[in-house]
Write an enzyme that holds these catalytic residues in place. Sequence first.
Site, PDB file in Angstrom:
ATOM      1  N   ASP A 224     -11.659   1.620   3.271  1.00 53.77           N
ATOM      2  CA  ASP A 224     -11.904   0.238   2.897  1.00 53.77           C
ATOM      3  C   ASP A 224     -13.348   0.062   2.841  1.00 53.77           C
ATOM      4  O   ASP A 224     -13.822  -0.976   2.475  1.00 53.77           O
ATOM      5  CB  ASP A 224     -11.404  -0.733   3.878  1.00 53.77           C
ATOM      6  CG  ASP A 224     -10.182  -1.369   3.747  1.00 53.77           C
ATOM      7  OD1 ASP A 224      -9.714  -1.461   2.531  1.00 53.77           O
ATOM      8  OD2 ASP A 224      -9.518  -1.926   4.576  1.00 53.77           O
TER       9      ASP A 224
ATOM     10  N   LYS B 267       0.636  -1.403  -0.145  1.00 52.07           N
ATOM     11  CA  LYS B 267      -0.261  -0.024  -0.145  1.00 52.07           C
ATOM     12  C   LYS B 267       0.981   1.260  -0.043  1.00 52.07           C
ATOM     13  O   LYS B 267       0.600   2.235  -0.677  1.00 52.07           O
ATOM     14  CB  LYS B 267      -0.941  -0.029   1.266  1.00 52.07           C
ATOM     15  CG  LYS B 267      -2.047  -0.843   0.861  1.00 52.07           C
ATOM     16  CD  LYS B 267      -2.889  -1.416   2.187  1.00 52.07           C
ATOM     17  CE  LYS B 267      -3.800  -2.489   1.870  1.00 52.07           C
ATOM     18  NZ  LYS B 267      -4.245  -3.174   2.937  1.00 52.07           N
TER      19      LYS B 267
ATOM     20  N   GLN C 198      -5.415  -2.515   9.045  1.00 49.30           N
ATOM     21  CA  GLN C 198      -5.069  -4.037   8.385  1.00 49.30           C
ATOM     22  C   GLN C 198      -5.599  -4.763   9.193  1.00 49.30           C
ATOM     23  O   GLN C 198      -5.241  -5.213  10.369  1.00 49.30           O
ATOM     24  CB  GLN C 198      -3.416  -4.033   8.344  1.00 49.30           C
ATOM     25  CG  GLN C 198      -3.035  -5.050   7.546  1.00 49.30           C
ATOM     26  CD  GLN C 198      -3.649  -5.184   5.789  1.00 49.30           C
ATOM     27  OE1 GLN C 198      -3.234  -4.054   5.229  1.00 49.30           O
ATOM     28  NE2 GLN C 198      -4.128  -6.250   5.596  1.00 49.30           N
TER      29      GLN C 198
END
Length: 282
Positions: free
Chosen positions: A116, A49, A93
């Site tokens: 997300d 990322k 994460q």
Amino acid sequence: MAIILDGKALAKKLRAQVAREAAQLPRKPGLAVILVGDDPASRLYVSNKEKDCAQCGFLSFEHKLPAETSQEDLLALIGRLNEDPAVDGILVQLPVPRHISEKALLSAIRPDKDADAFHPENVGKMLTGQPSVWPCTPYGVMELLSEYGIDPAGKRCVVAGRSNIVGKPMAMLLLRADGTVTMCHSKTPDLKAETAKADILVSAVGRRGLITADMVKEGAVVIDVAMNTRPEGGFCGDVDFDAVSQKAAYITPVPGGVGPMTRAVLMQNVLSLAKEHQKSVR
Ligand code: NAP
């Protein structure tokens, strides 16, 4: 022989497009990533990322914290990132250590910074057809279908797997695109009876060899979301690629299909959040 849905190539194209658009903004989009613990796979995802942010001209803010970090400290960090004007997107994460509630963390991220798209408010917006960010893996699949001119409208779509991050939003996005959607899971008594009817089959289970050629209709579109580690090293999906690609019209490879798309559309999500934040200053 099936046409390969090349996620790697499309992801590269999308990243270049995102970088061009980001360069037009008054300030660089910023993504904050929180990693708790030192799971090697999670570490790799986070460093990817970082690389993607650099390629797109974004700022990236890494918060790598020890596994024993308390939920209270994490919530306080999310609170600070929520208020930081340089941060357009926040991502935790997953998975997080057991003593931390995933739900509590995801709900603490401000919906307008939810890179997300796992916040309940954004899930609700997706469900009710309102503009919002979409969860990256299913969004990446939709982009891949669109690139190859595959329109789910009127098609029988079967999704194997019903997780909150892949299966459920995948089914919802196919439904929004006017597909007729069936969801399968571990309690589905006869998976083959369902998959064999699919014009578009998405497998997101995480079991190597689950989808064999006899479970797939001639000419189907087969999307393999899974990432299973091979005992001999490397990755494979749920689908028996060699046999199924003889029968399907389109198929994603693993790796090189859905994985790179998931990464690329995360950058699209951050860009769209940044555009919203910077609307007033343009
Ligand atoms: P998950 O949370 O473990 O969910 C797996 C789902 O599969 C569950 O809903 C489960 O049903 C269902 N299932 C289990 N056995 C089944 C069977 N025999 N037939 C039909 N359904 C069955 O996994 P996930 O997080 O959604 O991830 C799924 C896979 O995608 C994993 O391999 C993961 O590594 C991969 N993945 C890839 C990406 C990417 O970017 N490529 C992103 C995310 C995940 P129940 O609900 O009944 O238990």
